[in-house]
Design an enzyme around this catalytic site. Structure first.
Site: not given
Ligand code: CMC
Length: 421
Positions: A261, A300, A356
């Protein structure tokens, strides 16, 4: 074509027909068929756990909107504080509302001295800042009598304000402690992102570069909410037991801590450093394809297209590198992205860069150690968590979260005394 679904229980021949609304039908249909029948859905892959009017996400199309506003427009024209107001209140503020909100947040940035002197000083000298952050968010609630008054609108508003105002202070304090530097008190003359950078970096004279202040603000905007992810779900699950918002936010921050996460940006930078040079990229990609680890920052649960936040972050990275100089890991990241986007393994599985993939490179260029990356995610996500918490408390459909299980253990058996085993 009717907007309904009909389910038949072949064991009994019983049938129910229920409406499909917005692509969702109520699980109550299953209860109606047979109250002891449950849906097996590990990780909530096909389950909508709530109704929400906060964030819209279309993963196939790569669309993200807060309260209807496209993330691209918010990142270009708005500020994090304005976005936090939007998430919490449903509408963009007027000038007067914005001034009041900014004033209120700015004047709640200080934390009780005991938090620093007694609580934070008790951590081990090399404590991970995220571990310090989650525990100080929980501890903060013990300083406010009203924290538990969650059905009092004024008290709720005060706790929300405190959490949004104080999380940057807690984050900077965790960092300064972890490197043995004295704590910088908040400067109420500075903007939200500039004040955070000031608390982080000021040693003697320090002036925040406007380009870096803006980059920090954009990163905060992009991370402010992302509907029912693991952390937000933790916030809702804990909040559903009517725990105070500090405890619920601490639980959400714990969920964010994991490498799948919010911890992924840290993992990306470590991965890029391990790869070491562009020549090693093809071999690394091959190793991922045979199942030897994952390409961190790719893939994702919801986006099966380019994460729109990744596009904005990539641009922001170049703005930051103008000031700080290029992060040497950028070339490896670009090469990885190019190889992966043209490789059948990643194409077939619809794996694209996520938020990210580039954020860690910016954080590193801004001087943040990798241990701080998830903390940088948690600061702005606090607004999203709180918006969902408020929404949950006002939602008449919600009760305490309590999923069912599919028991597959042994059946009943007699206890055997230890000497006979
Ligand atoms: N590298 C290589 N293969 C991958 C990756 C990856 N990053 N992500 C998914 N896959 C493969 C996976 O092995 C599986 O292949 P197969 O069908 O052959 O078994 C397929 O793609 C589907 O993956 P999954 O694990 O079923 O997908 P998921 O929805 O459960 O996982 C994810 C989503 C984000 C956890 C995963 O893509 C991942 O681990 N990515 C790397 C970690 C990361 O970047 N996380 C940040 C997420 S964005 C920030 C946030 O919102 O928190």
């Amino acid at each position: 074509m009717p907007d309904t679904i009909t389910i038949t229980d072949d064991r009994t021949g019983k049938t129910v027909t229920v409406p499909i609304e917005g692509g969702v039908f109520p699980a109550a249909a299953v209860r109606e068929l047979d109250p002891s029948l449950f849906i097996y859905d590990p990780a909530y892959m096909q389950t909508a756990s709530c109704k929400s009017a906060i964030t819209y996400l279309d993963g196939e199309a790569g669309i993200l909107r807060y309260r209807g506003y496209p993330i691209e427009q918010l990142a270009e024209h708005s500020s994090y504080l304005e976005v936090a107001y939007l998430l919490l209140n449903g509408e963009l503020p007027t000038t007067a509302q914005m001034e009041q909100w900014r004033f209120d947040v700015t004047h709640h940035t200080f934390i009780h001295e005991n938090m620093r002197k007694r609580f934070v000083d008790g951590f081990h000298y090399d404590a991970h800042p995220m571990g310090m952050f989650v525990s100080s968010v929980a501890a903060l609630g013990t300083f406010y009598d009203g924290a538990k008054e969650i059905f009092d609108a004024d008290s709720r508003q005060r706790q929300i304000l405190r959490l949004i105002a104080k999380t940057p202070t807690l984050a900077a304090m965790a960092y300064r402690f972890s490197v043995g530097l004295p704590f910088n008190y908040p400067d109420n003359d500075l903007s939200y992102p500039a004040n955070f950078l000031h608390m982080m970096w000021k040693i003697g004279e320090y002036e925040v570069d406007p380009a870096l202040e803006r980059a920090m603000d954009v990163l905060f905007i992009l991370h402010a909410d992302h509907e029912q992810n693991c952390g937000t779900t933790a916030m809702r699950v804990v909040g559903s037991s009517h725990a105070d918002p500090y405890s619920s936010a601490a639980a959400a921050a714990c969920a964010l801590y994991g490498p799948l996460h919010g911890g992924a940006n840290e993992a990306v930078v470590r991965m890029l450093a391990d790869i070491g040079s562009i020549e090693n990229v093809p071999a690394f990609i091959e190793s991922v394809k045979v199942g030897d680890g994952r390409l961190m920052g790719f893939g994702h649960r919801v986006y099966k297209n380019y994460d729109p936040r990744a596009t904005i972050i990539k641009k922001t990275a170049y703005d930051v590198f103008e000031v700080t100089g290029k992060n040497p890991l950028l070339d490896i990241a670009l090469a990885l992205e190019e190889v992966a986007l043209n490789d059948a393994y990643f194409i077939d599985r619809k794996l694209y860069p996520n938020v990210d993939f580039y954020s860690g490179l910016i954080y590193q260029a801004l001087g943040f150690p990798v241990d701080m990356f998830t903390v940088l995610f948690a600061i702005p996500r606090t607004a999203g968590w709180l918006a969902h918490w408020q929404e949950l408390l006002a939602d008449g459909d919600q009760r305490i979260s309590r999923p069912r299980q599919w028991y597959d253990g042994v059946g009943a058996r007699e206890f055997v005394p230890i000497e006979s085993r």
